[in-house]
Design an enzyme around this catalytic site. Structure first.
Site, PDB file in Angstrom:
ATOM      1  CB  ILE A 175      -0.944   0.005   1.215  1.00 54.83           C
ATOM      2  CG1 ILE A 175      -1.900  -1.199   1.159  1.00 54.83           C
ATOM      3  CG2 ILE A 175      -1.730   1.305   1.291  1.00 54.83           C
ATOM      4  CD1 ILE A 175      -2.736  -1.362   2.414  1.00 54.83           C
ATOM      5  N   GLY A 198       7.025   4.301   4.490  1.00 51.55           N
ATOM      6  CA  GLY A 198       7.546   5.524   5.078  1.00 51.55           C
ATOM      7  C   GLY A 198       8.750   5.185   5.930  1.00 51.55           C
ATOM      8  N   GLY A 199       9.273   6.190   6.636  1.00 52.31           N
ATOM      9  CA  GLY A 199      10.477   5.983   7.420  1.00 52.31           C
ATOM     10  C   GLY A 199      10.310   4.968   8.525  1.00 52.31           C
ATOM     11  CB  VAL A 249       1.127  -0.054   5.111  1.00 62.74           C
ATOM     12  CG1 VAL A 249      -0.283  -0.599   5.374  1.00 62.74           C
ATOM     13  CG2 VAL A 249       1.579   0.801   6.296  1.00 62.74           C
ATOM     14  CE  LYS A 252       3.610   1.827  11.130  1.00 60.52           C
ATOM     15  NZ  LYS A 252       3.175   2.969  11.965  1.00 60.52           N
ATOM     16  CG  ASP A 292       3.491  12.563  14.007  1.00 59.23           C
ATOM     17  OD1 ASP A 292       3.681  13.757  13.675  1.00 59.23           O
ATOM     18  OD2 ASP A 292       3.978  11.608  13.401  1.00 59.23           O
TER      19      ASP A 292
END
Length: 856
Positions: free
Chosen positions: A15, A18-19, A23, A38, A132
């Site tokens: 999907i 990121g860092g 996913v 994830k 966040d």
């Protein structure tokens, strides 16, 4: 990974990445549904902190049950170290992806913000701060729902981080000004972030976006907020945005629920979100403030370019990095960057907000004055950084503990580990007395005593003061070469060095019989590990080990010294500074290291009082044993904090020592020669009466409610055991009790089963560490017995940041906790007795450290 089956999930497609995670879309083969998995990215697979973040995220989000928070189904760690979290698959796109095509219609923006505000309100109600909130962490589903994602850096009850992130906490563009200034991120900080997100949805741009991090931070803290360029948003919506990103917390929304109420009112049929702009100015974002904002921006820009032309522009890089380091409590590194930034621009407003977070002011004096004071970080940076020359009044120091050097020509240089004023007695704020060159023997250091000795070894009453005067103690452990001088001088034949009566197993021992015990491998007088009256070749500078207490005391007498008491040893070692001292100590290694190396530096210049060799001291336990302190090279670091004691005849290969010398004759006058260890000898206790026992036992009674067992993932990858995870209903709070069951493959059921209780490291561990805890007792499974490891209250993935220690305390909280842990153990036994593959008549208990203490 596409097409691979992991646990009971089949990977269908990726999907996004990121860092902190990759996913995948996957099929749940058990329940026949599509889920999102994830995973940690490959570079972080072996990073314990990263795994902790993943489990913390799952723990935080799974505690919430709300339509606008992404549902977490499961979290697992595979035998190969891969860790992942299974969550609801949301068919749609992130708000960040949506904003790439431009701003949202006002009504849609308000609807999304209202839903996220409700999700945040639920999190805040559960005591969880997200920290966040940003477009990338908001999912817009195809069904029109907005869902909040990524609780990986959330903060839980009591204000402690659910995990240490190792990076900036939060995304800078959405951080509240109080967070940047060093305050704690709380529910109102989440409100600020959501206000910024709403602004971005309406305007299409972040109000604080700048060309670099420095300008971004300045914009958030004190620059004018650009007017909201969203003509379709009415007065009410603009007022909501303005109030959400109000720098004055007293004027900002007090809660996400309050902001949600305001947003939902604008969506009511009687209210339009597309009213004409208000006639009066709405704080900081209306067109009415455009001229003033433009003027202020031009003035700020003019000032900035003048500042940049002065050559101070690199502050733009220094301060954002210093703030990032401060977020990680790396105050020393942040201090160095801030010091350089101040040299270039002492009036920078960000610098003024940073100093209170990373530094403290203190007065440093020395006798005599005129000494140069420098500090060095422990680990990483090997440079010395000069603070100045004494006396230093109101001098700024970095917060924390560092290596300090105080030097002046004609005097011995002091290299010590000290903290600031928060470390009473071992802070640098005291007057530092320098010793004239040659006045202290080269192999010793001076330990100044002003208000008596305090025994800060775990378990003893640290607040008690024992009158004593200053003294000298060996800088390092006695070496093989030094001890050989004693052997070669006939030390084992000279009775004048052996002043204590020999006792073995409670019985007196004659001189000749004792000397017969003190021989090396070849029968010559000397330490147990020597050969032919000498240490093995190449080991001359290693600490001497394999010596009894009697041999250590005789050597000290040979040198005109004595063994330190437990009080003198602990005062010089200062276990309360353990985190800084043990960071460079020799623990959990492959063997001894040379005594001359500067490891485990202490507050008075000693080395290796933590680790390397255990050290005999003169103090008796009251039962004939003598204390051995500091821990050894093959021990865990926490042994620095705990006392050990052995028979004075013990000659283990970890037993070493150092010596001390009193400066005046009163050094030992009022100190007890014997001190009972901080534990009870239960062999001497009288049993409680039956009536008393029944009262105590009743405190641990619980209702035999249904167990409600649920099977979790199983792992058959080991050739020796099968690992099952089962959860049952706990006896309190509606909680679930996970039980890790390790079943042997080399015998047939029903199994003899051992209930295991781990050491206190489990309090600070995660789910990922359960296997590590099991490794301590895997020999039990190899012997053909099963091991049951319940996740006791406040251990592993049931841990809580406010619980940091296993030490008993006279509080209701501690009483309740131990009662819960005990019922967890008994509840696990209840479950084991329901299994056909467990022999209910062959159950045993095994406890390690803390678990051993609680076993009874």
């Amino acid at each position: 990974m596409i097409g691979e089956t992991i646990s009971h999930y089949r990977i269908l497609s990726e999907i996004g990445a990121g860092g902190m995670g990759v996913v995948y879309r996957a099929e749940d083969l058990r329940l026949g549904r599509v889920v999102a998995l994830k995973f940690l990215p490959p570079p972080l697979m072996q990073d314990t902190a990263a795994r902790q973040r993943l489990f913390a995220e799952a723990r935080a989000a799974s505690a919430l049950d709300h339509a606008n928070v992404c549902t977490i189904y499961d979290v697992e760690e595979l035998p190969d170290g891969r860790a992942f979290m299974a969550m609801a698959f949301c068919d749609g796109e992130t708000l960040k992806q949506r904003l790439a095509r431009g701003p949202l219609p006002p009504a849609e923006a308000v609807r999304v913000a209202a839903q996220i505000a409700r999700g945040l309100a639920r999190a805040h109600q559960a005591g969880i701060v997200h920290r966040d909130v940003k477009p990338a962490n908001i999912m817009l589903t195809s069904s029109g729902e907005a869902k909040l994602l990524d609780f990986g850096i959330a903060k839980g009850h009591g204000g402690a981080d659910l995990t240490q992130t190792g990076t900036t906490v939060g995304t800078v563009a959405y951080m509240a000004p109080e967070h940047i200034r060093g305050g704690v991120a709380d529910a109102q900080s989440d409100v600020w972030a959501l206000g910024v997100v709403l602004y971005e949805m309406l305007d299409g741009r972040n109000p604080f976006a700048r060309v670099d991090d420095y300008e971004l931070l300045r914009a958030i803290v004190d620059r004018p907020i650009p007017p909201l360029a969203a003509p379709g948003a009415g007065a009410a919506v603009q007022e909501i945005v303005a109030r959400a990103i109000e720098r004055d917390r007293g004027r900002r929304y007090a809660s996400a629920a309050e902001m949600a109420d305001a947003l939902e009112r604008t969506l009511a049929p009687t209210t339009s979100v597309v009213d004409a702009p208000p006639a009066t100015a709405s704080r900081a974002v209306t067109r009415g403030t455009m001229a003033a904002a433009v003027l202020l921006a031009l003035l700020a820009a003019a000032g900035f370019w003048a500042w940049r032309s002065s050559g101070a522009h690199s502050v733009r890089a220094l301060l954002p990095e210093a703030i990032r380091l401060a977020e990680q409590d790396r105050h020393g590194e942040a201090f160095l960057l801030a010091t350089e930034a101040e040299r270039r621009d002492p009036n920078d407003p960000l610098l003024a907000t940073l100093w209170p977070r990373i530094s403290q002011t203190i007065t440093i004096t020395s006798t005599p004055s005129g000494a140069t004071v420098s500090f060095r970080l422990i680990g990483g940076d090997d440079d010395w950084h000069v603070l100045g020359t004494t006396p230093l009044g109101d001098t700024r120091l970095p917060r924390g503990i560092y290596r300090w050097r105080i030097e002046k020509p004609g005097f011995d240089t002091m290299d010590v580990v000290r903290g600031g004023r928060e470390f009473s007695g071992v802070g640098l704020g005291l007057d530092v007395a320098l010793s004239p060159s040659g006045s202290v023997p080269a192999e010793m250091v001076r330990v100044p005593v002003s208000d008596g000795l305090h025994l800060t070894i775990t378990g003893f009453p640290y607040e008690q003061s024992y009158p004593a005067s200053s003294y000298l103690i060996d800088r390092r452990e006695v070496t093989n070469a030094e001890f050989k001088a004693f052997v070669d001088a006939g030390g084992y034949q000279k009775k004048e060095y052996w002043t204590e009566a020999f006792v073995e197993n409670g019985q007196p021992l004659e001189w000749a019989a004792a000397m017969d015990r003190f021989r090396d491998r070849t029968g010559r007088p000397g330490p147990a590990g020597w050969q032919g009256g000498a240490p093995p070749p190449g080991q001359e500078q290693l600490p001497v080990t394999g010596v009894s207490w009697y041999e250590a005391a005789a050597y000290a007498a040979f040198r005109g010294k004595r063994l330190p008491t437990i009080f003198h040893w602990a005062y010089a070692a200062r276990p309360e500074l353990a985190d800084a001292v043990t960071r460079t100590s020799n623990f959990e290694s492959s063997g001894l290291k040379p005594a001359a190396e500067a490891r485990g530096l202490g507050p008075y210049g000693t080395v290796d009082m933590a680790g390397n060799a255990k050290e005999w001291v003169s103090t008796d336990t009251g039962s004939g044993a003598r204390y051995l302190l500091g821990g050894a090279w093959n021990a865990p670091e926490y042994q620095f904090l705990y006392p050990d004691s052995r028979s004075p005849m013990d000659r283990s290969d970890t037993n070493g020592f150092r010596c001390m010398r009193e400066i005046d004759a009163t050094a030992f006058a009022s100190l007890p020669a014997a001190l009972a260890p901080p534990s009870r000898d239960y062999t001497r206790e009288q049993p409680a009466s039956d009536d008393e026992y029944r009262i105590y036992a009743a405190q641990y009674a619980y209702d035999a409610t249904p167990l409600e067992p649920r099977s979790g993932p199983a792992d058959d990858s080991s050739p020796y055991w099968r690992h099952e995870v089962i959860t049952i209903a706990a006896t309190y709070g509606g909680e679930r009790l996970p039980i890790h069951l390790f079943l042997p493959k080399n015998v047939k059921p029903p199994y003899q089963t051992v209930l295991y209780f781990p050491g206190s490291n489990a309090i600070r561990a995660t789910t990922a560490d359960v296997t590590g805890a099991f490794r301590a007792v895997e020999f039990i499974v190899m012997s053909g017995r099963a091991v049951a490891l319940p996740v006791y209250k406040f251990t592993f993935d049931r841990s809580d940041p406010k619980v940091k220690s296993s030490f008993a305390s006279p509080t209701r909280f501690y009483t309740d906790w131990i009662r819960q842990a005990v019922t967890d153990a008994r509840r696990a036994l209840d479950y084991l007795q329901t299994r056909a593959d467990v022999d209910a008549n062959a159950l045993a208990f095994c406890g390690l450290s803390w678990g051993a203490r609680l076993g009874a």
